[in-house]
Write a protein that holds these residues in place. Structure first.
Motif, PDB file in Angstrom:
ATOM      1  N   ALA A  20      67.272   5.448  58.280  1.00  0.00           N
ATOM      2  CA  ALA A  20      67.197   6.754  58.945  1.00  0.00           C
ATOM      3  C   ALA A  20      66.742   6.579  60.399  1.00  0.00           C
ATOM      4  N   TRP A  21      65.800   5.660  60.622  1.00  0.00           N
ATOM      5  CA  TRP A  21      65.321   5.370  61.991  1.00  0.00           C
ATOM      6  C   TRP A  21      66.466   4.856  62.856  1.00  0.00           C
ATOM      7  N   TRP A  22      67.276   3.996  62.264  1.00  0.00           N
ATOM      8  CA  TRP A  22      68.418   3.452  63.001  1.00  0.00           C
ATOM      9  C   TRP A  22      69.370   4.578  63.410  1.00  0.00           C
ATOM     10  N   LEU A  23      69.567   5.543  62.496  1.00  0.00           N
ATOM     11  CA  LEU A  23      70.429   6.684  62.836  1.00  0.00           C
ATOM     12  C   LEU A  23      69.808   7.489  63.967  1.00  0.00           C
ATOM     13  N   SER A  24      68.515   7.774  63.827  1.00  0.00           N
ATOM     14  CA  SER A  24      67.765   8.511  64.838  1.00  0.00           C
ATOM     15  C   SER A  24      66.302   8.529  64.418  1.00  0.00           C
ATOM     16  N   PRO A  25      65.408   8.191  65.314  1.00  0.00           N
ATOM     17  CA  PRO A  25      63.989   8.305  64.963  1.00  0.00           C
ATOM     18  C   PRO A  25      63.625   9.711  64.469  1.00  0.00           C
ATOM     19  N   TYR A  26      64.296  10.718  65.028  1.00  0.00           N
ATOM     20  CA  TYR A  26      64.042  12.091  64.576  1.00  0.00           C
ATOM     21  C   TYR A  26      64.486  12.291  63.133  1.00  0.00           C
ATOM     22  N   ALA A  27      65.595  11.655  62.758  1.00  0.00           N
ATOM     23  CA  ALA A  27      66.061  11.747  61.370  1.00  0.00           C
ATOM     24  C   ALA A  27      65.038  11.105  60.430  1.00  0.00           C
ATOM     25  N   ALA A  28      64.488   9.988  60.839  1.00  0.00           N
ATOM     26  CA  ALA A  28      63.482   9.309  60.009  1.00  0.00           C
ATOM     27  C   ALA A  28      62.232  10.164  59.874  1.00  0.00           C
ATOM     28  N   LEU A  29      61.797  10.758  60.980  1.00  0.00           N
ATOM     29  CA  LEU A  29      60.604  11.597  60.938  1.00  0.00           C
ATOM     30  C   LEU A  29      60.836  12.852  60.099  1.00  0.00           C
ATOM     31  N   LEU A  30      62.026  13.423  60.185  1.00  0.00           N
ATOM     32  CA  LEU A  30      62.353  14.592  59.367  1.00  0.00           C
ATOM     33  C   LEU A  30      62.373  14.224  57.884  1.00  0.00           C
ATOM     34  N   LEU A  31      63.010  13.104  57.567  1.00  0.00           N
ATOM     35  CA  LEU A  31      63.056  12.625  56.182  1.00  0.00           C
ATOM     36  C   LEU A  31      61.641  12.417  55.644  1.00  0.00           C
ATOM     37  N   CYS A  32      60.804  11.778  56.430  1.00  0.00           N
ATOM     38  CA  CYS A  32      59.419  11.524  56.017  1.00  0.00           C
ATOM     39  C   CYS A  32      58.647  12.829  55.863  1.00  0.00           C
ATOM     40  N   ALA A  33      58.858  13.770  56.776  1.00  0.00           N
ATOM     41  CA  ALA A  33      58.163  15.059  56.704  1.00  0.00           C
ATOM     42  C   ALA A  33      58.561  15.815  55.441  1.00  0.00           C
ATOM     43  N   LEU A  34      59.839  15.779  55.087  1.00  0.00           N
ATOM     44  CA  LEU A  34      60.293  16.460  53.869  1.00  0.00           C
ATOM     45  C   LEU A  34      59.691  15.815  52.622  1.00  0.00           C
ATOM     46  N   ALA A  35      59.658  14.495  52.605  1.00  0.00           N
ATOM     47  CA  ALA A  35      59.059  13.796  51.464  1.00  0.00           C
ATOM     48  C   ALA A  35      57.570  14.110  51.377  1.00  0.00           C
ATOM     49  N   LEU A  36      56.889  14.104  52.507  1.00  0.00           N
ATOM     50  CA  LEU A  36      55.454  14.404  52.510  1.00  0.00           C
ATOM     51  C   LEU A  36      55.178  15.842  52.080  1.00  0.00           C
ATOM     52  N   ALA A  37      56.070  16.762  52.415  1.00  0.00           N
ATOM     53  CA  ALA A  37      55.922  18.151  51.948  1.00  0.00           C
ATOM     54  C   ALA A  37      56.049  18.214  50.427  1.00  0.00           C
ATOM     55  N   PHE A  38      56.977  17.448  49.869  1.00  0.00           N
ATOM     56  CA  PHE A  38      57.122  17.379  48.410  1.00  0.00           C
ATOM     57  C   PHE A  38      55.833  16.865  47.779  1.00  0.00           C
ATOM     58  N   TYR A  39      55.293  15.799  48.340  1.00  0.00           N
ATOM     59  CA  TYR A  39      54.049  15.236  47.808  1.00  0.00           C
ATOM     60  C   TYR A  39      52.888  16.225  47.961  1.00  0.00           C
ATOM     61  N   ALA A  40      52.800  16.885  49.098  1.00  0.00           N
ATOM     62  CA  ALA A  40      51.706  17.826  49.343  1.00  0.00           C
ATOM     63  C   ALA A  40      51.767  19.006  48.375  1.00  0.00           C
TER      64      ALA A  40
END
Length: 141
Positions: free
Chosen positions: A39-59
């Motif tokens: 995801a980072w390779w595609l776009s750092p923003y894509a990686a951060l969005l992916l991580c934020a969505l996963a972290l929201a699931f965990y939260a």
């Protein structure tokens, strides 16, 4: 939606053998890193969005686990800007090798991977490992 304990119990049903568990300790973090790296390779923003969505699931399921997973995500993201190799190639190689390890583990286990029943188990795997660490350290999640 199931509680985190229910998710972990269901996930644990197909992760009983020592070989499968050992492979998961290696392969799940590797797969997690490879997905974030791609995801980072595609776009750092894509990686951060992916991580934020996963972290929201965990939260949603457990704030202590979400905070621990934030540390895991930070460790996964940290080296990406500094890799001298093509991140996409590294991510692809790690992804394929780690999934082979996962399927070998499940072959030994004699049970299919949990995500065949529910794709959310792809998010539960890393949290399940962190949950085991929390239990060893007597941290409530």
């Amino acid at each position: 939606m199931p509680t985190i304990d229910q998710w972990f119990a269901r996930y644990g049903e197909s992760h009983q053998s020592r070989v499968n568990k050992a492979l998961h300790w290696i392969c799940v973090p590797a797969i997690t890193w490879s997905v974030i790296a791609f995801a980072w390779w595609l776009s750092p923003y894509a990686a951060l969005l992916l991580c934020a969505l996963a972290l929201a699931f965990y939260a949603y399921h457990s704030l202590p686990l979400a905070l621990g997973m934030l540390g895991v995500v930070a460790l996964a993201l940290a080296p990406l800007a500094h890799l001298s190799v093509n991140v996409a190639i590294a991510a692809a190689v790690v992804f394929v090798v780690a999934w082979i390890g996962q399927f070998v583990g499940h072959k030994v286990e004699g049970r299919k991977p949990s995500f065949f029943d529910d794709v959310k188990f792809l998010l539960i795997g890393p949290a399940w490992l962190l949950g085991l660490v929390y239990r060893w350290l007597h941290i409530r999640y």
